[in-house]
Write a protein that holds these residues in place. Structure first.
Motif, PDB file in Angstrom:
ATOM      1  N   LYS A 180       0.849  -1.189   0.000  1.00  0.00           N
ATOM      2  CA  LYS A 180       0.000   0.000   0.000  1.00  0.00           C
ATOM      3  C   LYS A 180       0.881   1.234   0.000  1.00  0.00           C
ATOM      4  O   LYS A 180       1.961   1.242   0.599  1.00  0.00           O
ATOM      5  N   ASN A 181       0.406   2.313  -0.642  1.00  0.00           N
ATOM      6  CA  ASN A 181       1.267   3.467  -0.842  1.00  0.00           C
ATOM      7  C   ASN A 181       1.429   4.330   0.399  1.00  0.00           C
ATOM      8  O   ASN A 181       2.532   4.730   0.735  1.00  0.00           O
ATOM      9  N   LYS A 182       0.324   4.629   1.101  1.00  0.00           N
ATOM     10  CA  LYS A 182       0.418   5.592   2.198  1.00  0.00           C
ATOM     11  C   LYS A 182      -0.446   5.158   3.370  1.00  0.00           C
ATOM     12  O   LYS A 182      -1.538   4.619   3.175  1.00  0.00           O
ATOM     13  N   TRP A 183       0.052   5.391   4.564  1.00  0.00           N
ATOM     14  CA  TRP A 183      -0.609   4.891   5.769  1.00  0.00           C
ATOM     15  C   TRP A 183      -2.038   5.390   5.915  1.00  0.00           C
ATOM     16  O   TRP A 183      -2.913   4.655   6.368  1.00  0.00           O
ATOM     17  N   ASN A 184      -2.309   6.648   5.525  1.00  0.00           N
ATOM     18  CA  ASN A 184      -3.648   7.192   5.747  1.00  0.00           C
ATOM     19  C   ASN A 184      -4.612   6.904   4.601  1.00  0.00           C
ATOM     20  O   ASN A 184      -5.727   7.406   4.583  1.00  0.00           O
ATOM     21  N   SER A 185      -4.171   6.089   3.626  1.00  0.00           N
ATOM     22  CA  SER A 185      -5.077   5.690   2.544  1.00  0.00           C
ATOM     23  C   SER A 185      -5.664   4.301   2.797  1.00  0.00           C
ATOM     24  O   SER A 185      -6.365   3.764   1.946  1.00  0.00           O
ATOM     25  N   THR A 186      -5.363   3.729   3.953  1.00  0.00           N
ATOM     26  CA  THR A 186      -5.891   2.410   4.290  1.00  0.00           C
ATOM     27  C   THR A 186      -6.840   2.524   5.477  1.00  0.00           C
ATOM     28  O   THR A 186      -6.622   3.313   6.386  1.00  0.00           O
ATOM     29  N   ASN A 187      -7.889   1.725   5.446  1.00  0.00           N
ATOM     30  CA  ASN A 187      -8.827   1.674   6.561  1.00  0.00           C
ATOM     31  C   ASN A 187      -8.967   0.228   7.012  1.00  0.00           C
ATOM     32  O   ASN A 187      -8.268  -0.664   6.509  1.00  0.00           O
ATOM     33  N   ALA A 188      -9.869  -0.019   7.960  1.00  0.00           N
ATOM     34  CA  ALA A 188     -10.018  -1.371   8.511  1.00  0.00           C
ATOM     35  C   ALA A 188     -10.435  -2.378   7.440  1.00  0.00           C
ATOM     36  O   ALA A 188      -9.980  -3.524   7.439  1.00  0.00           O
ATOM     37  N   ASP A 189     -11.284  -1.958   6.504  1.00  0.00           N
ATOM     38  CA  ASP A 189     -11.715  -2.859   5.431  1.00  0.00           C
ATOM     39  C   ASP A 189     -10.531  -3.259   4.554  1.00  0.00           C
ATOM     40  O   ASP A 189     -10.377  -4.423   4.180  1.00  0.00           O
ATOM     41  N   SER A 190      -9.693  -2.271   4.217  1.00  0.00           N
ATOM     42  CA  SER A 190      -8.524  -2.540   3.391  1.00  0.00           C
ATOM     43  C   SER A 190      -7.534  -3.452   4.111  1.00  0.00           C
ATOM     44  O   SER A 190      -6.981  -4.376   3.516  1.00  0.00           O
ATOM     45  N   LEU A 191      -7.324  -3.173   5.389  1.00  0.00           N
ATOM     46  CA  LEU A 191      -6.411  -4.010   6.182  1.00  0.00           C
ATOM     47  C   LEU A 191      -6.921  -5.444   6.283  1.00  0.00           C
ATOM     48  O   LEU A 191      -6.159  -6.395   6.127  1.00  0.00           O
ATOM     49  N   ALA A 192      -8.227  -5.590   6.521  1.00  0.00           N
ATOM     50  CA  ALA A 192      -8.808  -6.926   6.630  1.00  0.00           C
ATOM     51  C   ALA A 192      -8.714  -7.662   5.300  1.00  0.00           C
ATOM     52  O   ALA A 192      -8.418  -8.874   5.256  1.00  0.00           O
ATOM     53  N   GLY A 193      -8.929  -6.943   4.191  1.00  0.00           N
ATOM     54  CA  GLY A 193      -8.819  -7.560   2.873  1.00  0.00           C
ATOM     55  C   GLY A 193      -7.413  -8.052   2.590  1.00  0.00           C
ATOM     56  O   GLY A 193      -7.213  -9.162   2.066  1.00  0.00           O
ATOM     57  N   SER A 194      -6.428  -7.241   2.953  1.00  0.00           N
ATOM     58  CA  SER A 194      -5.032  -7.635   2.754  1.00  0.00           C
ATOM     59  C   SER A 194      -4.669  -8.812   3.659  1.00  0.00           C
ATOM     60  O   SER A 194      -3.963  -9.737   3.236  1.00  0.00           O
ATOM     61  N   TYR A 195      -5.130  -8.768   4.899  1.00  0.00           N
ATOM     62  CA  TYR A 195      -4.899  -9.876   5.838  1.00  0.00           C
ATOM     63  C   TYR A 195      -5.442 -11.179   5.245  1.00  0.00           C
ATOM     64  O   TYR A 195      -4.764 -12.211   5.261  1.00  0.00           O
ATOM     65  N   ASP A 196      -6.657 -11.129   4.716  1.00  0.00           N
ATOM     66  CA  ASP A 196      -7.284 -12.335   4.166  1.00  0.00           C
ATOM     67  C   ASP A 196      -6.515 -12.872   2.956  1.00  0.00           C
ATOM     68  O   ASP A 196      -6.372 -14.086   2.791  1.00  0.00           O
ATOM     69  N   LYS A 197      -6.022 -11.969   2.106  1.00  0.00           N
ATOM     70  CA  LYS A 197      -5.227 -12.400   0.953  1.00  0.00           C
ATOM     71  C   LYS A 197      -3.941 -13.087   1.403  1.00  0.00           C
ATOM     72  O   LYS A 197      -3.547 -14.129   0.860  1.00  0.00           O
ATOM     73  N   LEU A 198      -3.279 -12.492   2.385  1.00  0.00           N
ATOM     74  CA  LEU A 198      -2.032 -13.077   2.893  1.00  0.00           C
ATOM     75  C   LEU A 198      -2.304 -14.423   3.573  1.00  0.00           C
ATOM     76  O   LEU A 198      -1.572 -15.394   3.368  1.00  0.00           O
ATOM     77  N   LYS A 199      -3.373 -14.494   4.351  1.00  0.00           N
ATOM     78  CA  LYS A 199      -3.719 -15.736   5.043  1.00  0.00           C
ATOM     79  C   LYS A 199      -4.005 -16.854   4.032  1.00  0.00           C
ATOM     80  O   LYS A 199      -3.571 -18.008   4.211  1.00  0.00           O
ATOM     81  N   LYS A 200      -4.720 -16.525   2.963  1.00  0.00           N
ATOM     82  CA  LYS A 200      -5.026 -17.515   1.928  1.00  0.00           C
ATOM     83  C   LYS A 200      -3.754 -18.011   1.253  1.00  0.00           C
ATOM     84  O   LYS A 200      -3.583 -19.214   1.016  1.00  0.00           O
ATOM     85  N   ALA A 201      -2.844 -17.082   0.942  1.00  0.00           N
ATOM     86  CA  ALA A 201      -1.573 -17.470   0.299  1.00  0.00           C
ATOM     87  C   ALA A 201      -0.749 -18.353   1.232  1.00  0.00           C
ATOM     88  O   ALA A 201      -0.134 -19.333   0.795  1.00  0.00           O
ATOM     89  N   LEU A 202      -0.756 -18.020   2.519  1.00  0.00           N
ATOM     90  CA  LEU A 202       0.034 -18.781   3.493  1.00  0.00           C
ATOM     91  C   LEU A 202      -0.557 -20.165   3.761  1.00  0.00           C
ATOM     92  O   LEU A 202       0.169 -21.074   4.179  1.00  0.00           O
ATOM     93  N   SER A 203      -1.845 -20.331   3.532  1.00  0.00           N
ATOM     94  CA  SER A 203      -2.478 -21.627   3.795  1.00  0.00           C
ATOM     95  C   SER A 203      -1.885 -22.732   2.921  1.00  0.00           C
ATOM     96  O   SER A 203      -1.856 -23.899   3.311  1.00  0.00           O
ATOM     97  N   SER A 204      -1.406 -22.349   1.737  1.00  0.00           N
ATOM     98  CA  SER A 204      -0.766 -23.327   0.839  1.00  0.00           C
ATOM     99  C   SER A 204       0.753 -23.310   0.957  1.00  0.00           C
ATOM    100  O   SER A 204       1.437 -24.133   0.340  1.00  0.00           O
ATOM    101  N   ASN A 205       1.262 -22.353   1.727  1.00  0.00           N
ATOM    102  CA  ASN A 205       2.718 -22.199   1.897  1.00  0.00           C
ATOM    103  C   ASN A 205       3.010 -21.887   3.361  1.00  0.00           C
ATOM    104  O   ASN A 205       3.396 -20.763   3.707  1.00  0.00           O
ATOM    105  N   PRO A 206       2.841 -22.859   4.254  1.00  0.00           N
ATOM    106  CA  PRO A 206       2.918 -22.595   5.704  1.00  0.00           C
ATOM    107  C   PRO A 206       4.286 -22.154   6.205  1.00  0.00           C
ATOM    108  O   PRO A 206       4.387 -21.620   7.305  1.00  0.00           O
ATOM    109  N   THR A 207       5.343 -22.360   5.415  1.00  0.00           N
ATOM    110  CA  THR A 207       6.676 -21.929   5.859  1.00  0.00           C
ATOM    111  C   THR A 207       6.979 -20.481   5.457  1.00  0.00           C
ATOM    112  O   THR A 207       8.016 -19.948   5.818  1.00  0.00           O
TER     113      THR A 207
END
Length: 209
Positions: free
Chosen positions: A81-108
């Motif tokens: 993400k480009n700037k700290w004040n351009s993200t909100n809770a929805d954006s953070l949760a969306g990014s968290y979910d994307k990372l969690k999904k990617a990690l589910s197939s790559n646990p290391t």
């Protein structure tokens, strides 16, 4: 001619004219066009930073839809993400979910939420907090393998080099001069101005040894 391709908000327009005492529609139109250009530029800057990171050795943009970056050698996924004040809770949760999904197939692997321009210039790498209110729908349980990090520190993790993002900034004027020599005088003046260094160091901190 295309500035009305997105519907103009008449309420915002009205309040802008009232607050800034501007009843000249032609002058307002120029300001609105400039605002739209600024928004488009911000989107391109975000893509610019993603392309830079994905061009580093062993890094790439995943072929499938998902995270913004993967580095198989370092076992890293990243959302950028480009700037700290351009993200909100929805954006953070969306990014968290994307990372969690990617990690589910790559646990290391580890996932990183990377902010190019952070709230302060200190390096940090902490568990990603989507919201502190665990009753909200955007709340996600913090994990040690999903971290939040500033870009300068993230560059260091990927390359083992400090100050890399700042060094990129200083190279941009010469790159642009090579692309368009007509901008040489303009860029020389920009580099001479005190703001050229001031805003960079305020955003990203001083150079580390």
């Amino acid at each position: 001619n295309k500035y009305e391709s997105n519907v103009i908000d008449p309420f915002t327009t009205l309040f802008e004219k009232i607050i800034f005492s501007d009843d000249n529609n032609d002058k307002w139109k120029k300001k609105e066009f400039q605002r739209q250009l600024q928004k488009t530029l911000a989107n391109h800057i975000g893509r610019f930073h993603q392309n830079l990171l994905c061009s580093l050795q062993d890094c790439k943009e995943p072929d499938e839809r998902g995270t913004d970056l993967v580095c198989n050698k370092k076992k890293i996924f990243a959302e950028i993400k480009n700037k700290w004040n351009s993200t909100n809770a929805d954006s953070l949760a969306g990014s968290y979910d994307k990372l969690k999904k990617a990690l589910s197939s790559n646990p290391t692997f580890k996932g990183y939420f990377v902010t190019i321009i952070p709230n302060n210039s200190e390096n940090y790498c902490i568990p990603l907090i989507t919201t502190k209110n665990n009753k909200k729908s955007q709340w996600r349980k913090p994990k040690k393998n999903i971290m939040e990090i500033n870009a300068e520190f993230f560059y260091e993790k990927l390359t083992n080099e400090k100050n890399l993002l700042k060094s990129i900034y200083y190279r941009i004027p010469n790159i642009v001069k090579n692309i368009d020599s007509n901008k040489k005088d303009l860029l020389d003046n920009i580099e001479k101005d005190t703001s050229f260094n001031y805003f960079l160091l305020k955003a990203l901190g001083n150079f580390e040894d």
